[in-house]
Design a protein around this motif. Structure first.
Motif, mmCIF file in Angstrom:
data_model
loop_
_atom_site.group_PDB
_atom_site.id
_atom_site.type_symbol
_atom_site.label_atom_id
_atom_site.label_comp_id
_atom_site.label_asym_id
_atom_site.label_seq_id
_atom_site.Cartn_x
_atom_site.Cartn_y
_atom_site.Cartn_z
ATOM 1 N N MET A 87 0.798 -1.133 0.078
ATOM 2 C CA MET A 87 -0.039 -0.055 0.082
ATOM 3 C C MET A 87 0.907 1.285 -0.067
ATOM 4 N N LYS A 88 0.554 2.218 -0.807
ATOM 5 C CA LYS A 88 1.279 3.573 -0.829
ATOM 6 C C LYS A 88 0.512 4.736 -0.514
ATOM 7 N N THR A 89 0.891 5.929 -0.329
ATOM 8 C CA THR A 89 0.004 6.796 0.292
ATOM 9 C C THR A 89 0.252 7.869 -0.904
ATOM 10 N N TYR A 90 -0.914 8.396 -1.176
ATOM 11 C CA TYR A 90 -0.917 9.657 -2.292
ATOM 12 C C TYR A 90 -1.644 10.612 -1.832
ATOM 13 N N LEU A 91 -1.336 11.980 -2.091
ATOM 14 C CA LEU A 91 -2.142 12.958 -1.809
ATOM 15 C C LEU A 91 -2.789 13.645 -3.044
ATOM 16 N N VAL A 92 -4.023 13.654 -3.085
ATOM 17 C CA VAL A 92 -4.679 14.223 -4.222
ATOM 18 C C VAL A 92 -5.373 15.657 -3.902
ATOM 19 N N ILE A 93 -4.637 16.733 -4.128
ATOM 20 C CA ILE A 93 -5.233 18.052 -4.128
ATOM 21 C C ILE A 93 -6.193 18.249 -5.076
ATOM 22 N N GLY A 94 -7.521 18.488 -4.450
ATOM 23 C CA GLY A 94 -8.806 18.622 -5.068
ATOM 24 C C GLY A 94 -9.371 17.228 -5.655
ATOM 25 N N SER A 95 -9.664 16.419 -4.506
ATOM 26 C CA SER A 95 -10.116 15.278 -4.771
ATOM 27 C C SER A 95 -11.598 15.002 -4.835
ATOM 28 N N SER A 96 -12.365 16.200 -4.452
ATOM 29 C CA SER A 96 -13.720 15.877 -4.578
ATOM 30 C C SER A 96 -14.629 16.029 -5.816
ATOM 31 N N SER A 97 -13.962 16.292 -6.885
ATOM 32 C CA SER A 97 -14.620 16.489 -8.109
ATOM 33 C C SER A 97 -13.945 16.137 -9.475
ATOM 34 N N GLY A 98 -14.559 15.788 -10.455
ATOM 35 C CA GLY A 98 -13.954 15.541 -11.780
ATOM 36 C C GLY A 98 -12.757 14.775 -11.610
ATOM 37 N N GLY A 102 -10.632 7.418 -6.725
ATOM 38 C CA GLY A 102 -11.255 6.148 -6.903
ATOM 39 C C GLY A 102 -10.399 4.983 -7.513
ATOM 40 N N ILE A 103 -9.675 5.296 -8.371
ATOM 41 C CA ILE A 103 -8.828 4.386 -8.975
ATOM 42 C C ILE A 103 -7.625 3.925 -7.927
ATOM 43 N N GLN A 128 -7.021 0.127 -6.351
ATOM 44 C CA GLN A 128 -5.706 -0.314 -6.322
ATOM 45 C C GLN A 128 -5.256 -0.843 -4.912
ATOM 46 N N GLY A 129 -5.788 -0.480 -3.718
ATOM 47 C CA GLY A 129 -5.520 -0.780 -2.572
ATOM 48 C C GLY A 129 -4.618 0.324 -1.728
ATOM 49 N N HIS A 130 -4.385 1.322 -2.551
ATOM 50 C CA HIS A 130 -3.510 2.539 -1.754
ATOM 51 C C HIS A 130 -4.373 3.414 -0.752
ATOM 52 N N ARG A 131 -3.530 4.029 -0.041
ATOM 53 C CA ARG A 131 -4.184 5.113 1.059
ATOM 54 C C ARG A 131 -4.263 6.485 -0.058
ATOM 55 N N VAL A 132 -5.397 6.998 0.371
ATOM 56 C CA VAL A 132 -5.412 8.357 -0.366
ATOM 57 C C VAL A 132 -5.900 9.520 0.612
ATOM 58 N N MET A 133 -5.004 10.383 0.647
ATOM 59 C CA MET A 133 -5.024 11.609 1.320
ATOM 60 C C MET A 133 -5.742 12.832 0.352
ATOM 61 N N GLY A 134 -7.003 13.217 0.559
ATOM 62 C CA GLY A 134 -7.323 14.136 -0.307
ATOM 63 C C GLY A 134 -7.713 15.406 0.436
ATOM 64 N N THR A 135 -7.881 16.419 -0.661
ATOM 65 C CA THR A 135 -8.248 17.826 0.012
ATOM 66 C C THR A 135 -9.469 18.309 -0.960
ATOM 67 N N PHE A 136 -10.386 18.995 -0.316
ATOM 68 C CA PHE A 136 -11.494 19.829 -0.954
ATOM 69 C C PHE A 136 -11.401 21.185 -0.327
ATOM 70 N N ALA A 144 -9.152 6.268 3.090
ATOM 71 C CA ALA A 144 -9.296 7.823 2.503
ATOM 72 C C ALA A 144 -9.527 8.455 3.552
ATOM 73 N N VAL A 145 -8.752 9.625 3.652
ATOM 74 C CA VAL A 145 -8.958 10.768 4.488
ATOM 75 C C VAL A 145 -8.904 12.158 3.908
ATOM 76 N N TYR A 146 -9.757 12.795 4.367
ATOM 77 C CA TYR A 146 -9.732 14.113 3.485
ATOM 78 C C TYR A 146 -9.732 15.428 4.410
ATOM 79 N N HIS A 147 -9.189 16.329 4.011
ATOM 80 C CA HIS A 147 -8.942 17.678 4.749
ATOM 81 C C HIS A 147 -9.526 18.812 3.892
#
Length: 231
Positions: A1-12, A19-20, A24-32, A44-47
């Motif tokens: 499992m890898k950790t990825y930060l997605v800035i702007g993860s709530s749309s488009g 979701g992808i 794939q079994g990774h950890r997602v840190m997202g922002t909105f 998934a954890v969002y900020h």
């Protein structure tokens, strides 16, 4: 499992990519920013984050980060003579300075994991389109930033960019608000269809992965053939 930060993860595209990565079994840190329409998952954890603020609280970034994707953007199409300089600055603040602030804050974590960065440009940087001066100016800066950081951060951190054409996302909703508009825009592309968020997100997922371990400093054109094929 890898950790990825997605800035702007709530749309488009950001939401599709989250979701992808989760599948794939990774950890997602997202922002909105305002709209928290995020994918709920135990991985998934969002900020909340407004990237246009001068001082960003990025204390949520972990010690080690395998990848970062910067998704915030805008599509403001107007004749050049009607665009006020402040509107260029607003776009630059969102699309370029926001990325700069986030990348500076995340650099130690990316360096520790030998991570990967993905940013977004537009087909309009390489192809001149009328009424696109505002978006092309900021996204042109992103392409320059991509190449500069790829050189400066090599060999530890890979940095790449995706340049889509018009994609069916909430950001482009005004341009695709009717079936007639969708059909007309589809016909402008050699593949005769509008791109989907997943088309772009799949490329981002690839660039983040170890499958792209020998790719850096590139602007990948995912645009239905728009940038290379003339019909």
């Amino acid at each position: 499992m890898k950790t990825y930060l997605v800035i702007g993860s709530s749309s488009g595209i950001g939401r599709a990519l989250s979701g992808i990565l989760l599948e794939q079994g990774h950890r997602v840190m997202g922002t909105f920013n305002r709209n928290n329409d995020t994918i709920q998952s135990s991985n998934a954890v969002y900020h909340q984050l407004d990237v246009t603020k001068e001082d960003l609280d990025l204390s949520f970034i972990p010690e080690s980060l395998d990848g970062l994707v910067y998704c915030p953007g805008s599509i403001n199409l107007m004749p050049f003579h009607r665009i006020k300089p402040a509107e260029f600055l607003n776009d630059y603040s969102l699309q370029v300075l926001g990325a700069v602030k986030v990348l500076q804050g995340a650099m130690p974590a990316l360096k520790k994991a030998e991570g990967s960065v993905v940013m977004y440009s537009t087909v309009a940087v390489q192809n001149g389109f009328p009424f696109h001066s505002q978006v092309a100016t900021s996204k042109g800066a992103i392409e320059g930033l991509t190449r500069s950081l790829a050189a400066e951060w090599a060999p530890t951190i890979r940095v790449n960019c995706i340049a889509p054409s018009l994609t069916d996302t909430p950001l482009a909703s005004k341009l695709l608000s009717s079936e007639e508009k969708k059909s007309a825009n589809a016909q402008r592309h050699p593949l005769k269809k509008i791109g989907q968020a997943t088309d772009i997100a799949e490329m981002a997922s690839f660039l983040l992965s170890d499958k792209a371990a020998w790719i850096t400093g590139q602007v990948m054109h995912v645009d239905g053939g728009m940038s290379k094929i003339k019909l």
